[in-house]
Design a protein around this motif. Structure first.
Motif, PDB file in Angstrom:
ATOM      1  N   VAL A 187      36.877  32.577  30.171  1.00 54.40           N
ATOM      2  CA  VAL A 187      37.848  32.483  31.266  1.00 54.40           C
ATOM      3  C   VAL A 187      37.672  33.662  32.217  1.00 54.40           C
ATOM      4  O   VAL A 187      37.684  33.506  33.446  1.00 54.40           O
ATOM      5  CB  VAL A 187      39.293  32.447  30.717  1.00 54.40           C
ATOM      6  N   ALA A 188      37.492  34.841  31.636  1.00 56.25           N
ATOM      7  CA  ALA A 188      37.279  36.040  32.451  1.00 56.25           C
ATOM      8  C   ALA A 188      35.999  35.913  33.276  1.00 56.25           C
ATOM      9  O   ALA A 188      35.956  36.305  34.449  1.00 56.25           O
ATOM     10  CB  ALA A 188      37.211  37.278  31.557  1.00 56.25           C
ATOM     11  N   LEU A 189      34.959  35.347  32.661  1.00 52.84           N
ATOM     12  CA  LEU A 189      33.685  35.172  33.366  1.00 52.84           C
ATOM     13  C   LEU A 189      33.847  34.233  34.559  1.00 52.84           C
ATOM     14  O   LEU A 189      33.411  34.552  35.675  1.00 52.84           O
ATOM     15  CB  LEU A 189      32.629  34.630  32.403  1.00 52.84           C
ATOM     16  N   ASP A 241      35.907  44.353  30.359  1.00 55.53           N
ATOM     17  CA  ASP A 241      35.180  45.503  29.820  1.00 55.53           C
ATOM     18  C   ASP A 241      33.762  45.124  29.400  1.00 55.53           C
ATOM     19  O   ASP A 241      32.972  45.998  29.033  1.00 55.53           O
ATOM     20  CB  ASP A 241      35.921  46.077  28.599  1.00 55.53           C
ATOM     21  N   GLU A 242      33.456  43.830  29.428  1.00 55.51           N
ATOM     22  CA  GLU A 242      32.146  43.354  28.986  1.00 55.51           C
ATOM     23  C   GLU A 242      31.123  43.508  30.106  1.00 55.51           C
ATOM     24  O   GLU A 242      31.200  42.843  31.139  1.00 55.51           O
ATOM     25  CB  GLU A 242      32.224  41.881  28.558  1.00 55.51           C
ATOM     26  N   ILE A 243      30.151  44.374  29.901  1.00 55.31           N
ATOM     27  CA  ILE A 243      29.148  44.625  30.932  1.00 55.31           C
ATOM     28  C   ILE A 243      28.299  43.385  31.193  1.00 55.31           C
ATOM     29  O   ILE A 243      27.887  43.122  32.332  1.00 55.31           O
ATOM     30  CB  ILE A 243      28.255  45.826  30.520  1.00 55.31           C
ATOM     31  N   ALA A 244      28.045  42.588  30.148  1.00 58.12           N
ATOM     32  CA  ALA A 244      27.237  41.372  30.318  1.00 58.12           C
ATOM     33  C   ALA A 244      27.940  40.380  31.238  1.00 58.12           C
ATOM     34  O   ALA A 244      27.301  39.716  32.062  1.00 58.12           O
ATOM     35  CB  ALA A 244      26.961  40.731  28.960  1.00 58.12           C
ATOM     36  N   ILE A 245      29.251  40.271  31.108  1.00 54.04           N
ATOM     37  CA  ILE A 245      30.026  39.373  31.972  1.00 54.04           C
ATOM     38  C   ILE A 245      29.911  39.823  33.425  1.00 54.04           C
ATOM     39  O   ILE A 245      29.762  39.004  34.336  1.00 54.04           O
ATOM     40  CB  ILE A 245      31.500  39.338  31.517  1.00 54.04           C
ATOM     41  N   MET A 246      29.965  41.122  33.637  1.00 54.38           N
ATOM     42  CA  MET A 246      29.846  41.650  34.999  1.00 54.38           C
ATOM     43  C   MET A 246      28.480  41.313  35.589  1.00 54.38           C
ATOM     44  O   MET A 246      28.378  40.877  36.743  1.00 54.38           O
ATOM     45  CB  MET A 246      30.045  43.167  34.992  1.00 54.38           C
TER      46      MET A 246
END
Length: 253
Positions: free
Chosen positions: A21-23, A164-169
């Protein structure tokens, strides 16, 4: 094998529904934030010879992607940009604030210059017009890079606030910039073929510039208000264009 072991900790979010959802939310947000950048790139590259426009757009947007990825790699430094470095007028100014103000001033200057040229293109005493007409590919790329820096920092700070997930960013940034790459050509062509849209787009840039300045001064303007105003203005202009086309087609008969 070592690569898999290195990447595995960064992709543990795939089993977490809230992370997805955040992604998705971040992708949408990054795409929306990219609209500002895209409008500027479209207007600026349309000043170039037609043979150079597509190349300039590709280079500019590619630079935006590289800049965002580099900034993500130095995310610990980017986060510190929000720390106040001095206080004036009762507001603590951070490096982010100063960058936003500088970017906003540049946008206001650029939009005002282009509006002046659009309103009075025959004013040969205006040196600004000369600069507009003599823009080179290198000059266009340089100006795009300046705004890329401003929008990239704002984009990354927004991403940090979302997850906080760098991969998502990384995924969100890559997808958003890819969408920008696909939309840049059609948007620039649409603006070039509809002169009345140019003034509307310049008005958007002026508003975005003022918003950046206000944000840097500590007066946050919700993005929803800005994009709602832009959407409403675009809708009204779309209706005007439709009315003009129908009037022309009716006159032809």
């Amino acid at each position: 094998m070592q690569l898999v072991e290195f990447l595995a900790p960064h992709f543990q979010f795939v089993s977490d529904p809230t992370a997805w959802v955040a992604l998705l939310t971040l992708i949408v947000l990054e795409v929306v934030l990219g609209i500002d950048n895209l409008i500027f790139i479209s207007i600026l590259t349309n000043k170039l010879p037609e043979a150079q426009r597509a190349r300039a757009r590709r280079l500019g947007i590619s630079a935006a992607l590289i800049m965002r990825l580099v900034l993500l790699a130095t995310i610990s430094i980017i986060v510190q940009l929000t720390t106040p470095v001095f206080t004036a007028f009762g507001h603590g100014f951070s490096w982010r604030d100063l960058i936003l103000i500088a970017g906003g001033l540049f946008l206001v200057w650029k939009a005002t210059k282009e509006i002046h040229h659009t309103v009075d293109p025959d004013d040969h005493n205006d040196t600004m017009m000369g600069e507009t007409l003599q823009i080179s590919l290198a000059g266009a790329i340089f100006q795009i890079l300046l705004l890329d820096l401003v929008f990239s920092i704002d984009s990354i700070i927004t991403a940090v606030g979302m997850t906080d997930e760098i991969a998502i960013m990384y995924i969100a940034v890559i997808v958003a910039v890819s969408v920008m790459m696909l939309a840049a050509g059609p948007l620039a062509n649409f603006i070039a073929k509809n002169p009345s849209i140019v003034m509307l787009a310049l008005g958007f840039l002026l508003m975005i510039g003022m918003t950046l300045i206000a944000d840097g001064m500590g007066y946050h303007v919700p993005k929803g208000y800005i994009y709602a105003a832009m959407g409403f203005s675009a809708l009204v202009e779309g209706l005007n264009m439709l009315a003009r086309r129908r009037k022309k087609s009716g006159g032809g008969h």
